[in-house]
Design an enzyme around this catalytic site. Structure first.
Site, mmCIF file in Angstrom:
data_model
loop_
_atom_site.group_PDB
_atom_site.id
_atom_site.type_symbol
_atom_site.label_atom_id
_atom_site.label_comp_id
_atom_site.label_asym_id
_atom_site.label_seq_id
_atom_site.Cartn_x
_atom_site.Cartn_y
_atom_site.Cartn_z
ATOM 1 N N ASP A 344 3.598 -28.958 -44.050
ATOM 2 C CA ASP A 344 3.968 -27.547 -43.866
ATOM 3 C C ASP A 344 3.578 -27.044 -42.476
ATOM 4 O O ASP A 344 3.342 -25.860 -42.282
ATOM 5 C CB ASP A 344 3.265 -26.677 -44.924
ATOM 6 C CG ASP A 344 3.506 -27.196 -46.327
ATOM 7 O OD1 ASP A 344 4.659 -27.481 -46.648
ATOM 8 O OD2 ASP A 344 2.528 -27.334 -47.087
ATOM 9 N N GLY A 345 3.486 -27.944 -41.518
ATOM 10 C CA GLY A 345 3.106 -27.555 -40.170
ATOM 11 C C GLY A 345 2.244 -28.633 -39.552
ATOM 12 O O GLY A 345 1.800 -29.557 -40.238
ATOM 13 N N SER A 369 2.271 -23.440 -38.036
ATOM 14 C CA SER A 369 1.897 -23.386 -39.452
ATOM 15 C C SER A 369 2.990 -22.620 -40.181
ATOM 16 O O SER A 369 3.206 -21.437 -39.919
ATOM 17 C CB SER A 369 0.543 -22.693 -39.625
ATOM 18 O OG SER A 369 0.238 -22.573 -40.999
ATOM 19 N N ARG A 370 3.686 -23.303 -41.082
ATOM 20 C CA ARG A 370 4.843 -22.680 -41.731
ATOM 21 C C ARG A 370 4.465 -21.860 -42.955
ATOM 22 O O ARG A 370 5.294 -21.185 -43.521
ATOM 23 C CB ARG A 370 5.851 -23.759 -42.127
ATOM 24 C CG ARG A 370 6.338 -24.591 -40.960
ATOM 25 C CD ARG A 370 7.452 -25.541 -41.354
ATOM 26 N NE ARG A 370 7.766 -26.423 -40.241
ATOM 27 C CZ ARG A 370 7.308 -27.652 -40.103
ATOM 28 N NH1 ARG A 370 6.494 -28.145 -41.028
ATOM 29 N NH2 ARG A 370 7.632 -28.385 -39.066
ATOM 30 N N VAL A 371 3.205 -21.960 -43.393
ATOM 31 C CA VAL A 371 2.798 -21.274 -44.619
ATOM 32 C C VAL A 371 1.617 -20.346 -44.380
ATOM 33 O O VAL A 371 1.563 -19.227 -44.882
ATOM 34 C CB VAL A 371 2.422 -22.296 -45.727
ATOM 35 C CG1 VAL A 371 1.960 -21.580 -46.983
ATOM 36 C CG2 VAL A 371 3.603 -23.192 -46.038
#
Length: 515
Positions: A344-345, A369-371
């Site tokens: 997720d990143g 960081s996608r979350v």
């Protein structure tokens, strides 16, 4: 003793023996036994086990176990999980009827073990409550909850610009000797009072490097809430292959009981190489960079187990920090791109920043960081956007400034501000920073309070602001953790504290001649 009484003793004894003999019902237990055909580096070929299943554990002489990996018509390929120098063609092999499992439980906390659950720290046998398979299905989608709680790393550059949430999978990648392990160890140290348990899985590392990491964890008191799973570089490749799965099952035991757990895989490059070695020895067809086609699957099924569970399932979370080593900064190689697409990143550590002494050497432009932004505290969100934009502008302009070009006043200000951002984001190893101290430094940065501080005094100035953060009122500290938004009053109060701390670092005004 009277002869009559001795006779009675014999009669009673024989009567008991007769009853015991009549009560025994002989049972036939089938055993399936095969024969070793050949043994090579880390694998064995076995015949005579027609009923064996994929991933089943088989037992060799000397207490060595192996996993059935290739199931062919006439023979099976077995991955060996221990020293195999004493095995020879013709030796017997026995089915166990079970898959590979590992000991789990609170007794593992503070221990250093291998993937088979054997102690490596010299502190006696491991007290474990139960055993669970190392390969388990990941939680179903409907059993998962959104990532909403931050996992504080104690590193300013991560918590502000590349935040991680509990239940996230964040990849750490970079060339060798750029500080990847130090980043993960810092994160473990910062969980001391955060009610987060940790599992550190060292895969194929040098024994001296693992010993150093364990010593740091022990000295800082972090080993009390950490399980260390170790395979060394000279261990059979089969042990390196099962290590991350065993470590994940240990972590899942705590997650299922509602705990938050952080797991570090250090590193999956060695894991991929061990799997490639086993696959090529077992004659599986090679693909790109000689890795087998299912290399993506072995990592995806591992990292899919990291999640945040719904409250009905206990509400526990498993946060994964896999580490990958790149070669010559090539993040588009096969294994790094696989892991980037699964996670997720990523946090990219740059060798050029490392050589400049910018530690941790996090390249903010290539990291994402996608979350975690969804789980980030409001106080960080209030400053992160401006900070990231200012830092990106600085990095663009810094390249041109190196050529000695004549700069206008606005450009010079952006570059000077960016240099202070970089100086503030520097942090020594094993020295995590608390949330209030981080917020005070970041707010002082966005308010440009550091811009008048000489660069050679930035380290002392930043340390002074962190010390002054201890004066932040308790109610403001509480709101930093709980509030949905950083209020203007709280922001002004923190900036005022930081301004007073920086007064002594301001340059003296130049005194001109009085008329």
């Amino acid at each position: 003793m009277e002869p009559e009484s001795l006779q009675n003793v014999f009669d009673r004894t024989f009567a008991g023996l007769r009853q015991a003999r009549e009560a025994v019902a002989p049972q036939l237990a089938p055993r399936e036994v095969g024969t070793i055909i050949s043994v090579s580096t880390g694998i064995a070929r076995v015949s005579g086990l027609p009923g064996v299943g994929f991933d089943e554990l088989v037992k060799f002489p000397g207490g060595v176990f192996g996993i059935a990996f290739n199931i062919d018509e006439d023979e099976i390929g077995v991955v060996l999980l221990g020293e195999y120098w004493h095995l020879h063609a013709g030796d017997e092999v026995e089915r166990t009827g079970r898959v590979m499992d590992v000991s789990v439980g609170d007794g593992l906390l503070g221990r250093v073990i291998d993937p088979l659950g054997r102690p490596l720290d010299g502190h006696g046998p491991v007290a474990a409550g139960e055993r669970v398979p190392i390969e388990r299905p990941a939680a179903a989608i409907m059993d998962r909850a959104p990532v909403t709680v931050p996992l504080q790393t104690g590193l300013k550059v991560l918590d502000a610009l590349i935040p991680i949430g509990r239940g996230q999978r964040e990849l750490i990648l970079g060339d060798r000797q750029t500080g990847k392990t130090a980043l993960a160890i810092d994160t473990i140290l910062n969980q001391a009072d955060k009610d987060v348990l940790c599992v550190y899985c060292a895969i194929g590392q040098r024994a001296s490097a693992v010993a150093k990491s364990v010593a740091v964890l022990r000295d800082k008191g972090a080993l009390d809430y950490t399980v260390v799973v170790v395979t060394e570089g000279h261990d059979p490749p089969g042990l390196a292959y099962i290590a991350p799965y065993a470590a994940t099952s240990i972590a899942e035991h705590f997650v299922e009981r509602g705990r938050d757990v952080l797991i570090v895989y250090d590193d999956l490059t060695h894991h991929a190489r061990a799997y490639r070695e086993l696959s090529l020895l077992l004659r599986r067809p090679p693909g790109r960079e000689a890795f087998p086609g299912d290399i993506f699957y072995i990592h995806s099924r591992l990292l899919e187990r990291a999640t945040h569970l719904r409250a009905e399932r206990g509400g526990g979370s498993l946060t994964a920090l896999p580490i990958i080593e790149t070669e010559a900064q090539n993040i588009s190689a096969y294994i790094p791109t696989n892991l980037i697409s699964i996670t997720d990143g990523q946090i990219y550590l740059s060798p050029s920043l490392f050589e400049l002494g910018v530690l941790p050497a996090v390249d903010v432009g290539k990291s994402v960081s996608r979350v975690g932004g969804k789980a980030q505290r409001a106080a960080y969100r209030a400053v992160a956007g401006d900070l990231k934009l200012a830092y990106a502008q600085f990095e663009e302009l810094e390249t041109f400034a190196r050529f000695g070009a004549r700069l206008d006043e606005d450009t010079r200000k952006i570059i000077e501000h960016g240099r202070r951002i970089r100086a503030c984001l520097k942090q020594p190893e094993f020295a995590p920073v608390s949330v209030p101290a981080q917020i005070a430094v970041l707010l002082a940065l966005t308010a440009e309070l550091f811009d008048r501080v000489p660069l050679d005094r930035m380290t002392d100035a930043e340390r002074a602001v962190r010390r002054a953060a201890e004066e932040i009122p308790a109610e403001v500290r509480e709101r930093l953790d709980t509030a949905d938004k950083l209020s203007d009053e709280d922001r002004a109060a923190i900036i005022d504290i930081a301004r007073k701390a920086l007064d002594e670092f301001q340059p003296e005004p130049e005194s001109g001649d009085q008329p």
